[in-house]
Design a protein around this motif. Structure first.
Motif, PDB file in Angstrom:
ATOM      1  N   MET A 295       0.842  -1.167   0.000  1.00  0.00           N
ATOM      2  CA  MET A 295       0.000   0.000   0.000  1.00  0.00           C
ATOM      3  C   MET A 295       0.892   1.237   0.000  1.00  0.00           C
ATOM      4  O   MET A 295       1.920   1.250   0.673  1.00  0.00           O
ATOM      5  N   LYS A 296       0.533   2.224  -0.776  1.00  0.00           N
ATOM      6  CA  LYS A 296       1.330   3.443  -0.850  1.00  0.00           C
ATOM      7  C   LYS A 296       1.501   4.019   0.551  1.00  0.00           C
ATOM      8  O   LYS A 296       0.559   4.132   1.315  1.00  0.00           O
ATOM      9  N   GLY A 297       2.719   4.344   0.883  1.00  0.00           N
ATOM     10  CA  GLY A 297       3.017   4.881   2.203  1.00  0.00           C
ATOM     11  C   GLY A 297       3.710   3.875   3.107  1.00  0.00           C
ATOM     12  O   GLY A 297       4.319   4.264   4.095  1.00  0.00           O
ATOM     13  N   ASP A 298       3.616   2.574   2.790  1.00  0.00           N
ATOM     14  CA  ASP A 298       4.369   1.580   3.551  1.00  0.00           C
ATOM     15  C   ASP A 298       5.845   1.862   3.367  1.00  0.00           C
ATOM     16  O   ASP A 298       6.291   2.212   2.277  1.00  0.00           O
ATOM     17  N   ARG A 299       6.622   1.713   4.424  1.00  0.00           N
ATOM     18  CA  ARG A 299       8.058   1.890   4.288  1.00  0.00           C
ATOM     19  C   ARG A 299       8.784   1.054   5.325  1.00  0.00           C
ATOM     20  O   ARG A 299       8.213   0.680   6.354  1.00  0.00           O
ATOM     21  N   VAL A 300      10.022   0.736   5.022  1.00  0.00           N
ATOM     22  CA  VAL A 300      10.869  -0.055   5.906  1.00  0.00           C
ATOM     23  C   VAL A 300      12.197   0.669   6.044  1.00  0.00           C
ATOM     24  O   VAL A 300      12.800   1.075   5.054  1.00  0.00           O
ATOM     25  N   GLU A 301      12.644   0.848   7.291  1.00  0.00           N
ATOM     26  CA  GLU A 301      13.948   1.444   7.565  1.00  0.00           C
ATOM     27  C   GLU A 301      14.909   0.325   7.941  1.00  0.00           C
ATOM     28  O   GLU A 301      14.567  -0.556   8.722  1.00  0.00           O
ATOM     29  N   ILE A 302      16.124   0.375   7.404  1.00  0.00           N
ATOM     30  CA  ILE A 302      17.145  -0.619   7.689  1.00  0.00           C
ATOM     31  C   ILE A 302      18.380   0.119   8.181  1.00  0.00           C
ATOM     32  O   ILE A 302      18.857   1.047   7.523  1.00  0.00           O
ATOM     33  N   VAL A 303      18.911  -0.294   9.326  1.00  0.00           N
ATOM     34  CA  VAL A 303      20.139   0.278   9.859  1.00  0.00           C
ATOM     35  C   VAL A 303      21.211  -0.802   9.773  1.00  0.00           C
ATOM     36  O   VAL A 303      21.027  -1.906  10.273  1.00  0.00           O
ATOM     37  N   VAL A 304      22.331  -0.465   9.104  1.00  0.00           N
ATOM     38  CA  VAL A 304      23.381  -1.441   8.828  1.00  0.00           C
ATOM     39  C   VAL A 304      24.702  -0.962   9.421  1.00  0.00           C
ATOM     40  O   VAL A 304      25.049   0.218   9.316  1.00  0.00           O
ATOM     41  N   ASP A 305      25.451  -1.888  10.032  1.00  0.00           N
ATOM     42  CA  ASP A 305      26.771  -1.602  10.594  1.00  0.00           C
ATOM     43  C   ASP A 305      27.814  -1.658   9.485  1.00  0.00           C
ATOM     44  O   ASP A 305      27.866  -2.616   8.722  1.00  0.00           O
ATOM     45  N   PHE A 306      28.646  -0.612   9.388  1.00  0.00           N
ATOM     46  CA  PHE A 306      29.700  -0.561   8.383  1.00  0.00           C
ATOM     47  C   PHE A 306      31.089  -0.522   9.006  1.00  0.00           C
ATOM     48  O   PHE A 306      32.040  -0.099   8.368  1.00  0.00           O
TER      49      PHE A 306
ATOM     50  N   ASP B  51      32.930   1.402  10.762  1.00  0.00           N
ATOM     51  CA  ASP B  51      33.276   2.721  11.295  1.00  0.00           C
ATOM     52  C   ASP B  51      32.045   3.490  11.765  1.00  0.00           C
ATOM     53  O   ASP B  51      32.148   4.614  12.210  1.00  0.00           O
ATOM     54  N   GLY B  52      30.894   2.898  11.667  1.00  0.00           N
ATOM     55  CA  GLY B  52      29.644   3.530  12.069  1.00  0.00           C
ATOM     56  C   GLY B  52      28.476   2.775  11.472  1.00  0.00           C
ATOM     57  O   GLY B  52      28.608   1.623  11.051  1.00  0.00           O
ATOM     58  N   SER B  53      27.348   3.412  11.441  1.00  0.00           N
ATOM     59  CA  SER B  53      26.171   2.769  10.861  1.00  0.00           C
ATOM     60  C   SER B  53      25.549   3.687   9.819  1.00  0.00           C
ATOM     61  O   SER B  53      25.728   4.901   9.854  1.00  0.00           O
ATOM     62  N   ARG B  54      24.843   3.067   8.899  1.00  0.00           N
ATOM     63  CA  ARG B  54      24.124   3.815   7.866  1.00  0.00           C
ATOM     64  C   ARG B  54      22.678   3.374   7.872  1.00  0.00           C
ATOM     65  O   ARG B  54      22.370   2.216   8.125  1.00  0.00           O
ATOM     66  N   SER B  55      21.809   4.295   7.549  1.00  0.00           N
ATOM     67  CA  SER B  55      20.376   4.019   7.524  1.00  0.00           C
ATOM     68  C   SER B  55      19.857   4.097   6.097  1.00  0.00           C
ATOM     69  O   SER B  55      20.219   5.015   5.346  1.00  0.00           O
ATOM     70  N   TYR B  56      19.034   3.136   5.727  1.00  0.00           N
ATOM     71  CA  TYR B  56      18.428   3.089   4.398  1.00  0.00           C
ATOM     72  C   TYR B  56      16.916   2.979   4.558  1.00  0.00           C
ATOM     73  O   TYR B  56      16.425   2.518   5.586  1.00  0.00           O
ATOM     74  N   GLU B  57      16.196   3.397   3.541  1.00  0.00           N
ATOM     75  CA  GLU B  57      14.731   3.327   3.574  1.00  0.00           C
ATOM     76  C   GLU B  57      14.210   2.864   2.221  1.00  0.00           C
ATOM     77  O   GLU B  57      14.644   3.346   1.181  1.00  0.00           O
ATOM     78  N   VAL B  58      13.277   1.901   2.255  1.00  0.00           N
ATOM     79  CA  VAL B  58      12.591   1.437   1.053  1.00  0.00           C
ATOM     80  C   VAL B  58      11.112   1.709   1.290  1.00  0.00           C
ATOM     81  O   VAL B  58      10.564   1.316   2.323  1.00  0.00           O
ATOM     82  N   ALA B  59      10.456   2.376   0.341  1.00  0.00           N
ATOM     83  CA  ALA B  59       9.053   2.761   0.508  1.00  0.00           C
ATOM     84  C   ALA B  59       8.238   2.378  -0.714  1.00  0.00           C
ATOM     85  O   ALA B  59       8.760   2.311  -1.830  1.00  0.00           O
ATOM     86  N   ALA B  60       6.950   2.130  -0.485  1.00  0.00           N
ATOM     87  CA  ALA B  60       6.009   1.904  -1.587  1.00  0.00           C
ATOM     88  C   ALA B  60       5.635   3.278  -2.127  1.00  0.00           C
ATOM     89  O   ALA B  60       4.980   4.063  -1.457  1.00  0.00           O
ATOM     90  N   THR B  61       6.082   3.570  -3.343  1.00  0.00           N
ATOM     91  CA  THR B  61       5.955   4.932  -3.870  1.00  0.00           C
ATOM     92  C   THR B  61       4.688   5.191  -4.656  1.00  0.00           C
ATOM     93  O   THR B  61       4.338   6.338  -4.904  1.00  0.00           O
ATOM     94  N   ARG B  62       3.989   4.152  -5.068  1.00  0.00           N
ATOM     95  CA  ARG B  62       2.759   4.328  -5.837  1.00  0.00           C
ATOM     96  C   ARG B  62       1.644   3.489  -5.248  1.00  0.00           C
ATOM     97  O   ARG B  62       1.886   2.510  -4.549  1.00  0.00           O
TER      98      ARG B  62
END
Length: 78
Positions: free
Chosen positions: A1-12, A14-25
């Motif tokens: 459904m449009k508006g669904d999203r998932v945040e992923i935090v990954v260890d690299f 030297d720190g962590s990075r955050s990514y987001e995947v969302a249902a865009t339509r």
């Protein structure tokens, strides 16, 4: 459904990075799969065709947070 999203935090290391995947339509959803040491987050159409996919090693994934479009409320209004 449009508006669904998932945040992923990954260890690299030297720190962590955050990514987001969302249902865009409208009609698309976000699908999460964890298998064989890999976390796979995909935006898929109604027919199940993946539009875009993000893959991360499971042992490097710190957090996986799902945000439903309806804000976590019950659909039937309860």
């Amino acid at each position: 459904m449009k508006g669904d999203r998932v945040e992923i935090v990954v260890d690299f290391g030297d720190g962590s990075r955050s990514y987001e995947v969302a249902a865009t339509r409208a009609g698309r959803r976000v699908d999460v799969r964890i298998a064989r040491g890999v976390v796979e987050v995909s935006e898929v159409t109604r027919t199940g065709t993946p539009v875009r996919t993000a893959r991360f090693m499971a042992n490097r994934t710190l957090a996986l947070v799902e945000h439903p479009a309806n804000g976590g409320r019950a659909i039937d209004g309860e």
